[in-house]
Write a protein that holds these residues in place. Sequence first.
Motif, PDB file in Angstrom:
ATOM      1  N   THR D 142       0.975  -1.155  -0.052  1.00 20.11           N
ATOM      2  CA  THR D 142      -0.248  -0.023   0.050  1.00 20.11           C
ATOM      3  C   THR D 142       0.953   1.360   0.081  1.00 20.11           C
ATOM      4  OG1 THR D 142       0.154   0.065   2.378  1.00 20.11           O
ATOM      5  CG2 THR D 142      -1.812  -1.163   1.407  1.00 20.11           C
ATOM      6  N   SER D 146      -3.728   0.107  -2.660  1.00 26.78           N
ATOM      7  CA  SER D 146      -5.195   0.425  -2.320  1.00 26.78           C
ATOM      8  C   SER D 146      -5.667   1.193  -3.245  1.00 26.78           C
ATOM      9  CB  SER D 146      -5.061   1.069  -0.844  1.00 26.78           C
ATOM     10  OG  SER D 146      -3.785   1.896  -0.532  1.00 26.78           O
ATOM     11  N   THR D 156      -5.987 -10.794  -3.832  1.00 28.54           N
ATOM     12  CA  THR D 156      -5.626 -11.134  -2.531  1.00 28.54           C
ATOM     13  C   THR D 156      -6.758 -12.211  -1.859  1.00 28.54           C
ATOM     14  OG1 THR D 156      -7.267  -9.099  -2.248  1.00 28.54           O
ATOM     15  CG2 THR D 156      -5.042  -8.816  -1.601  1.00 28.54           C
ATOM     16  N   LEU D 218      -6.065  -5.893   3.805  1.00 32.24           N
ATOM     17  CA  LEU D 218      -5.744  -4.988   2.661  1.00 32.24           C
ATOM     18  C   LEU D 218      -7.290  -5.047   1.696  1.00 32.24           C
ATOM     19  CD1 LEU D 218      -3.797  -3.781   0.585  1.00 32.24           C
ATOM     20  CD2 LEU D 218      -3.349  -5.831  -0.332  1.00 32.24           C
ATOM     21  N   GLU D 221      -9.326  -2.468   3.401  1.00 32.59           N
ATOM     22  CA  GLU D 221      -8.620  -1.224   3.321  1.00 32.59           C
ATOM     23  C   GLU D 221      -9.397  -0.588   1.821  1.00 32.59           C
ATOM     24  OE1 GLU D 221      -5.922  -0.067   5.277  1.00 32.59           O
ATOM     25  OE2 GLU D 221      -6.214   1.781   3.936  1.00 32.59           O
ATOM     26  N   PHE D 240       2.058  -2.125   6.861  1.00 35.16           N
ATOM     27  CA  PHE D 240       1.539  -3.133   5.893  1.00 35.16           C
ATOM     28  C   PHE D 240       2.943  -4.233   5.764  1.00 35.16           C
ATOM     29  CE2 PHE D 240      -0.555  -5.462   2.828  1.00 35.16           C
ATOM     30  CZ  PHE D 240       0.335  -5.697   1.774  1.00 35.16           C
TER      31      PHE D 240
END
Lengths: 118, 311, 220, 546
Positions: D142, D146, D156, D218, D221, D240
Motif C-alpha cells: 500500500t 489500495s 488478495t 488489505l 482497506e 503493511f
Amino acid sequence: MAHGHHIIPLRTLSMVFGALLFLTVITVITAQIDLGLLNIPLALAIAGSKAILVVFVFMALKYDNRVNLLTVVLGVVFVVVFLVLTLADTEFRGSLGITEPAIIEASPESSDTGSRMP
Amino acid sequence: MNQQNSIWLPEAASTIAGDVDTLFYFILVTSVIFFVGVVSTMVFFAWRFRRRSPDDRPKPVYENKLVEASWIVIPSILVAVVFVWGFRLFLEIGIAPPNSYEVNVTARKWSWSFTYPNGVISTDLHVPVNRPVKLRMSSEDVIHSFFVPSFRIKADVLQGRYSYVWFEATRQDTFLIACTEYCGTSHSNMYARVVTHSQDDFENWLVENLPDDSLTPAQRGELLYTQQGCIGCHSLDGTAAAGPSFLGLAGSTRNFTDGTSAVADDNYLRTSIVNPALQIVEGYLNVMPGQYAVTMSSEEIDALVAFINEQ
Amino acid sequence: MSSADTTLKHYFVSHEQQFDAAKLGMWLFLVTEILLFAGMFVAYAVYRSWHPEVFLQVSELLDWRLGALNTVVLLASSFTVALSIHFVQKGENDKVVVLLIMTLVCAAIFMVVKYFEYSGKFSHGVFPGAGFEPHGIVDGKDYSKYDIPFAPQFFSIYFVMTGIHGVHVLVGMGLFGWLTTRVARGHFSPQYYTPVELTGLYWHLVDIIWIFLFPLLYLI
Amino acid sequence: MSDESHNYLNARKGLWSWLSTTDHKRIGIMYAIACGAFFLLGGILATFVRTELGEPGETILGQDQYNQVFTLHGVVMVFLVIIPAIPGILGNFVLPLQIGAKDVAFPRLNLASWYLFMAGAIMAVCGWLFVGKVDTGWTFYTPYSSGASNAVLWLTSAVFIAGFASIFTGLNFIVTVHKMRAPGMTWNRLPLFTWAIYATGIVQVLATPVIGITMVLLFLEKLLQIGIFDPALGGDPVLFQHFFWFYSHPAVYIMILPAMGIISDLMGTFSRQHVSGYTFIALSSVAIAFLGFLVWGHHMFVAGQSALSSIIFSMLTFLIGIPTGIKVFNWVATMYKGSVWLRTPMIYALMFLFLFTIGGLTGIMVGVLAVDVHLHDTYFVVAHFHYVMMGGALIGLIGGLHYWWPKMTGRMYNETAGVIAAILVFIGFNLTFFTQFFLGTKGMPRRYHDYSEFLEIYPEFAVLNLASTIGSYILGVGLVMILVYALYSLFRGPKATANPWGACTLEWTHTGPIPDEHNFHDTPLVTRGPYDYHLADDVFGKKTES
C-alpha cells in the motif's frame, strides 16, 4: 473410564467458572479507576489469567500430553515476537532522524488527499 | 560524466561511498574464499571418493566434534565482525551532520521536484560540492525511493511523513537519481539528476532560478511545465508517452474513450489539468495525478494553458 | 472394539492414536486462529501506542455494560461446553443435548447484543473507515465531539476485530447445531466423542479471544 | 512386497477416482500436475520479462503490460509454485512412506487442501486475466495497491484461500510425524527429508495465518477504506510491510527447508555414507524454522522503519546464517570417504550446493546494514533471491523428482538426457542471474521496464542484460527438456526396480517398484538409522568380512 481420558470433576469446573466471573468483575472495577499507564498491563494481566484458567482447565491442557502445551506456548511466543519487534519499529521511529514520526497535517478529514509542501 | 567504475561498483562520489565500498569488498572477498573452499572440496570429494563398483559399502564415518565446532565458531566470528562494521557505518549514513544544507524533495507519480529554502523549485537537484546536504523528502501519492548509486544512499519516500537522507558530494559532476520503490506505470522513467557546483556557482544558480514575475505567462508556463512534472508524461515533440504530446494539441479535436469528442480550447485544457479523470483521450489510461487543482494556483494554471497554446 | 467399529480409520493403529492425532491437529489449528487474531492485536497496539489519548477518549462511545454482559454470556457458554464434555465422557447423552442447546442460546444472545451495538453505532454514522462521520447524542455523549483525527482508525480496528470474532461465533453456532443433532442421534459414546471435544476446544478459543477483546476495546 | 499388478496407480480407475482420492500418493501426483502447469505459466511470463529487458527501450511490452507481467510472474512463482510444490508433491508422496505410516493423519483434509489450492490458483489467474490489470508487484505494497484496480481484490482473496491449503498441509504433516511413525522409528531415526518437512510444517502453521489477516485487512482497506495502511487516510504503509514480511520471510524458509531435506537424503544415498552431522542438520532445520520468524525487518532497512529495529533485525539475520552454514558444510563432509555415484539426482544436489552457497553468501551481503542501503531494491537483490529460490528450492525439487521418479511412476528416466539437461540448466541459470549481480551493484533498480537512461554512464548494461536474456533462454530450453524426457519416460521408460539407487530409507526398502495403495502390507519394524548402509544387509545382502 474410557481408556485413560481424564474426566474433570464438576467441582473443579464450577470453581473455575466462578473464578472467571470474579475476575471479570475485577477487571471492570479496576478499569473505572484511572491508573494512568498501569491500566493496560493490569487489564492484560487479568485477561491473561482468565485465559490461562480456560486453557488449562476448560480445555483440559493440564491433563493432556505435553506436545499440545508446547504448541500453545509456541503460538503465544510468536505473537509476542510479532508484537515486540513491530513495536520496536513504531515506538522508536525517528530516533535517528531517519524518518520523522510526526504525520504532516494528520487531519484526514482535510479535503486534499496530497499534503501541501510547507 | 567521466566515471571510473570498477567492475562491481559505480565510482565513489560521496564521503561515505568509500567506506561502503571497502565493506562491500571485504564481504565479497570473504564470500569468494568460502565459496571456492566449499566448491573445490565438493568437487575433490566427488572425484576422490567416486564409486568404484556398484556394491561399494564404505565404512561409516562419524563426524568429529572439532570440525563441527570449527564451522560454527568461525562463521559466527566473521558474521559478528561484518555486523558491527555495517552497524557503525549505518549510523554514519543515517545521522546527518548538524550544519547540512537542507533541501525539500517532493516525489510524485513519476517525477521529482526539489524546493530550496529561497523558494526556487527545480526538477534537478543542484547542490554545493564538499558540503553536507540533507534532503527532507515526502511523497504526494505512493511510496517512492530516492536512490543515488554514486553516493550509495537510498531512502524510501513515504506519503504524509518526512524521511531524511544526507550526502556530501566529493566531485563536481552530474549524477543519476533513480526511483527504486515500485510506483506504477512509468516507475522506470522517474529519473532526475544531482548536479554538484562549486560554492559560488551554486549561489549564482540559486539567484538565476529565482521565480521572478517579469516573465510572460507562457514563459512561466514553461517553467511550470518542468517543475510540476508535466514533462514526465507529456512531450513537446509529438511523441506520445504516458500522456498525449502538447505539440499541436491546442485547437485540435480530441475524441475520448467514452466516444464523445471536443475541441481543445482553453476551457478544455483547464478542466483536463484540474480534473483529468473527467475526459480521457482515446488510447490513454486514467493515470494523471489529480492534485494540481490544489497544488497550483489559478494564475499558474493560466500560465500553463498559455504555454500549451503556444505549442 | 468390534472390527465393524466404523469410527476407527484404517490408517490408525488404535483409538488412542486417532484421538491424540485429532487433538494435536485441533491445537495446531487453534494456534493458527491465535495468530490470525494476533495480526489485529498488533494493529491495535501500534495505533494505541501512537494515539493513546484518542483511543482512550473514543472508546467511551462503546457501552461497556453491553460488553460486560457479552463477556458473562460467553463465559457461561464456555462453562456449559465444558460440562457437556464432562457428561459425554460419562455417557449421559441427554444432559449433553441440554447443555449444547444452552450453549447455542448463549451464543445467540451474544450475537443479538452485538447486533444492537452495531446498529446503534451505524445509526449514528459511526462506520469503519472513510464513512466515519458521527452525529447525534446518545445517553449524554455528543457523538459529533468524537470526530477527531484517528478516531476512524479506532473504529476500523473495533469493527474488524469484533466482526471477525462475530463470524467465528456464528461458525461456532453452526457447529453446535450440527453437534446437537448428532448427540441426539446417539453417535457418541464414552469411547468415541472426538467431535464434541474438538468443537469444545474451538469454542473455548473463541471465548478467550473475547476475554482479551473486551478489556482492550471497551474498558481501557 | 506388493506384486507387480496391484499398486496405487491402477488400484482404481477413472478421473473421479483421482479427484476424490484420499491416498496421499495420488494427491502428491495431483499437486505435481498443478504445480508443473503453474511453473510452466510462470516460466513463460519470465521469458516475456527477460525478452523485454533484452534490449534497452521498449521491445515487446509496454510499461503497463510489463508491470502486469512481472506481477503475475511473482504471484504465480511464489504462491502457486514454490511454496506448495515440495511439501505438496514430495512431502505428500514420500513422508508417510518414509516414516512407515499407511497415510497422513487427516487424508480428507489433505484432499481439501488440494482443492483449496486449486481454488486460490484459479481465482488468481482469472482475476489477472479477466477482471483487470494488477500491476502492484507480488508484494501488494500500500498505498499503491489500495489505489490500484479492483483486480487486486481477486488476487488478495486468491492468496487468502491458497494460504489455507498451506496451513492444512503443514498441520497434517506435523500430526503425521508426531503420531504415526512406525514402531522403532524414533526421532533420531527419522530421515532428514522428514525432519525438513516437519520443520516446514511448523513454519507453515505459524506464519501463514498472518498473511491471511494481512490480505483481509488489505481487502477491507480497498473496500471500506479502513485507513490502517493507506497514508492518505492516516494509516501507515510501513505497518503493511511489517504484516506482509512477517509471513513472507518465513515463507522463504517454507521454500528452502524442504529442498534442504531433499539434498540431505540425496547426499546420503549417492555417497552411500552416513550424512555427516545428522543431529546438527536435523536441529538446524528446526532452528531455521524458528529463527525465520525473527528477521523479517531486513526487507525494510530503507523503508523508513526506525534505526533501532533495523539494527535488531540485521543482528538476528546473521543468526540464521549459522545453521545454514552448518548444513552446507555437513553436506560436503558427507561425501568424505563415501562412494559418490554421480547420477542426475546427485548432479542436481551438487548444483544445489554450488548455487545455494552463492545465494547464501549474497544474503549475508544484503543483510549488512550499510551495504543494503546501496543494494536494496536493485538487481543484486533480484539475483540473490533467484539464486536461493530457484537455485536452491527449484533445483532441489528437480533433484528430488528425479530421485523419487522411479518410486512414483515405476519408470526410469533417461540418464544421458538428464545430464545434458542439468548442464543446460546450470549454464543458463548462471548466465541469467550472475550477470544481474553486476547490474545490481551498479545501481539498476528492480522492476524497471527500461534502463536506457543508465546507458550513458554504464554502456555495459546493454551487454549484461542481453547476456541475461540469452541465459534465460538456455535455462528455459533445459527445463523444457526435463519436462519432455520425464513425460517420455512415463510411456517408454524402462521399468524401475524397487530400489534402483540402493537407498536405505523405508520408501525404498519396504515397498515394491510401485507402492501398494496402503503402502505396507505389514507395518515395518525399524531397527536402524536412515543412512546406516553398513547395517543394511536387507539392501546389500550379507556383509562380506572385507
